[in-house]
Design a protein around this motif. Structure first.
Motif, mmCIF file in Angstrom:
data_model
loop_
_atom_site.group_PDB
_atom_site.id
_atom_site.type_symbol
_atom_site.label_atom_id
_atom_site.label_comp_id
_atom_site.label_asym_id
_atom_site.label_seq_id
_atom_site.Cartn_x
_atom_site.Cartn_y
_atom_site.Cartn_z
ATOM 1 N N CYS A 8 0.824 -1.214 0.000
ATOM 2 C CA CYS A 8 0.000 0.000 0.000
ATOM 3 C C CYS A 8 0.858 1.263 0.000
ATOM 4 C CB CYS A 8 -0.957 -0.017 1.190
ATOM 5 S SG CYS A 8 -2.255 -1.265 1.054
ATOM 6 N N ALA A 9 1.996 1.229 0.678
ATOM 7 C CA ALA A 9 2.901 2.381 0.670
ATOM 8 C C ALA A 9 3.454 2.617 -0.734
ATOM 9 C CB ALA A 9 4.037 2.171 1.669
ATOM 10 N N GLN A 10 3.848 1.546 -1.395
ATOM 11 C CA GLN A 10 4.369 1.684 -2.762
ATOM 12 C C GLN A 10 3.298 2.207 -3.708
ATOM 13 O OE1 GLN A 10 5.917 -2.245 -3.519
ATOM 14 N NE2 GLN A 10 7.874 -1.802 -2.544
ATOM 15 N N GLU A 11 2.090 1.678 -3.601
ATOM 16 C CA GLU A 11 0.998 2.098 -4.486
ATOM 17 C C GLU A 11 0.642 3.568 -4.299
ATOM 18 O OE1 GLU A 11 -2.404 -0.443 -3.931
ATOM 19 O OE2 GLU A 11 -1.310 -2.222 -4.599
ATOM 20 N N ASN A 12 0.907 4.108 -3.120
ATOM 21 C CA ASN A 12 0.490 5.481 -2.812
ATOM 22 C C ASN A 12 1.663 6.431 -2.583
ATOM 23 O OD1 ASN A 12 -2.570 5.381 -2.624
ATOM 24 N ND2 ASN A 12 -1.931 3.567 -1.478
ATOM 25 N N ASN A 13 2.861 6.003 -2.977
ATOM 26 C CA ASN A 13 4.061 6.842 -2.861
ATOM 27 C C ASN A 13 4.269 7.372 -1.443
ATOM 28 O OD1 ASN A 13 4.717 6.612 -5.639
ATOM 29 N ND2 ASN A 13 3.116 8.103 -6.091
ATOM 30 N N LEU A 14 4.083 6.495 -0.471
ATOM 31 C CA LEU A 14 4.276 6.860 0.928
ATOM 32 C C LEU A 14 5.693 6.471 1.343
ATOM 33 C CD1 LEU A 14 2.630 7.911 3.440
ATOM 34 C CD2 LEU A 14 2.469 5.510 4.088
ATOM 35 N N SER A 15 6.363 7.352 2.053
ATOM 36 C CA SER A 15 7.739 7.068 2.478
ATOM 37 C C SER A 15 7.755 5.951 3.518
ATOM 38 C CB SER A 15 8.382 8.324 3.067
ATOM 39 O OG SER A 15 7.833 8.598 4.338
ATOM 40 N N ASP A 16 8.891 5.252 3.577
ATOM 41 C CA ASP A 16 9.046 4.200 4.583
ATOM 42 C C ASP A 16 9.027 4.773 5.990
ATOM 43 O OD1 ASP A 16 9.014 1.722 3.309
ATOM 44 O OD2 ASP A 16 11.141 1.817 2.795
ATOM 45 N N ASP A 17 9.515 5.998 6.156
ATOM 46 C CA ASP A 17 9.507 6.630 7.482
ATOM 47 C C ASP A 17 8.079 6.769 8.013
ATOM 48 O OD1 ASP A 17 12.244 6.868 7.470
ATOM 49 O OD2 ASP A 17 12.243 8.973 6.861
ATOM 50 N N ILE A 18 7.179 7.235 7.166
ATOM 51 C CA ILE A 18 5.782 7.406 7.590
ATOM 52 C C ILE A 18 5.131 6.047 7.801
ATOM 53 C CG2 ILE A 18 3.512 8.319 6.949
ATOM 54 C CD1 ILE A 18 5.499 10.501 7.654
ATOM 55 N N ARG A 19 5.420 5.095 6.922
ATOM 56 C CA ARG A 19 4.861 3.747 7.075
ATOM 57 C C ARG A 19 5.308 3.140 8.404
ATOM 58 N NH1 ARG A 19 6.362 -1.710 5.716
ATOM 59 N NH2 ARG A 19 8.398 -0.967 5.050
ATOM 60 N N LEU A 20 6.577 3.272 8.728
ATOM 61 C CA LEU A 20 7.077 2.729 9.990
ATOM 62 C C LEU A 20 6.464 3.442 11.183
ATOM 63 C CD1 LEU A 20 10.850 2.228 9.132
ATOM 64 C CD2 LEU A 20 9.122 0.458 9.484
ATOM 65 N N GLN A 21 6.302 4.752 11.077
ATOM 66 C CA GLN A 21 5.679 5.499 12.173
ATOM 67 C C GLN A 21 4.250 5.008 12.386
ATOM 68 O OE1 GLN A 21 5.660 9.758 11.664
ATOM 69 N NE2 GLN A 21 4.573 10.088 13.573
ATOM 70 N N PHE A 22 3.529 4.754 11.310
ATOM 71 C CA PHE A 22 2.166 4.231 11.421
ATOM 72 C C PHE A 22 2.161 2.864 12.081
ATOM 73 C CE2 PHE A 22 -0.925 1.333 9.386
ATOM 74 C CZ PHE A 22 -2.091 1.845 9.933
ATOM 75 N N ILE A 23 3.027 1.970 11.625
ATOM 76 C CA ILE A 23 3.042 0.606 12.154
ATOM 77 C C ILE A 23 3.451 0.587 13.615
ATOM 78 C CG2 ILE A 23 4.222 -1.622 11.994
ATOM 79 C CD1 ILE A 23 4.053 -1.331 8.979
#
Length: 143
Positions: free
Chosen positions: A36-51
């Protein structure tokens, strides 16, 4: 480099939830969040913060993050394709971490939030869930 991020994500999830979730579930979270991060151009930093459910407060609303949430919630079967919360699945999945009463309270308060599109609605659900989860009495968490 990507394997390091994956390892950090799995470690973060385990730190937050301990052994409440199976290894398969944690791998599913990792795979879905990454897709989902790749599909929506979301940075890994934000993805990790969410998780990690960072204690630094909510992640600000942006189109990439809101649309990431929409993809993630649908893929995890927390919401139906129209963005409506899938209450039965949330109850089943979240009662491994919180009591049924606590999860029901979250659903009662957040189940009817809206938005102008699926992305905005997903962010509004996230904000509502996050606000309530932050104020849950730690004693209400399942030990």
């Amino acid at each position: 480099m990507n394997w390091i991020i994956n390892l950090l994500v799995i470690h973060s999830i385990l730190s937050v939830f301990g052994q409440k979730y199976t290894k398969e579930h944690l791998q599913k979270v990792q795979q879905i969040s990454q897709r989902c991060a790749q599909e929506n151009n979301l940075s890994d930093d934000i993805r990790l913060q969410f998780i990690k459910n960072s204690p630094n407060g909510k992640i600000p609303e942006t189109d990439p993050f809101s649309c990431f949430l929409s993809c993630y919630y649908r893929s995890m079967e927390y919401v139906f394709s129209d963005g409506q919360p899938w209450k039965e699945n949330i109850l089943k999945k979240w009662t491994t971490v919180y009591t049924k009463q606590s999860v029901q309270e979250i659903l009662d308060r957040c189940g009817s939030v809206g938005g102008t599109d699926l992305c905005e609605r997903a962010y509004n659900i996230y904000s509502c869930f996050d606000d309530i989860k932050c104020v849950l009495d730690p004693m209400e968490k399942v030990n």
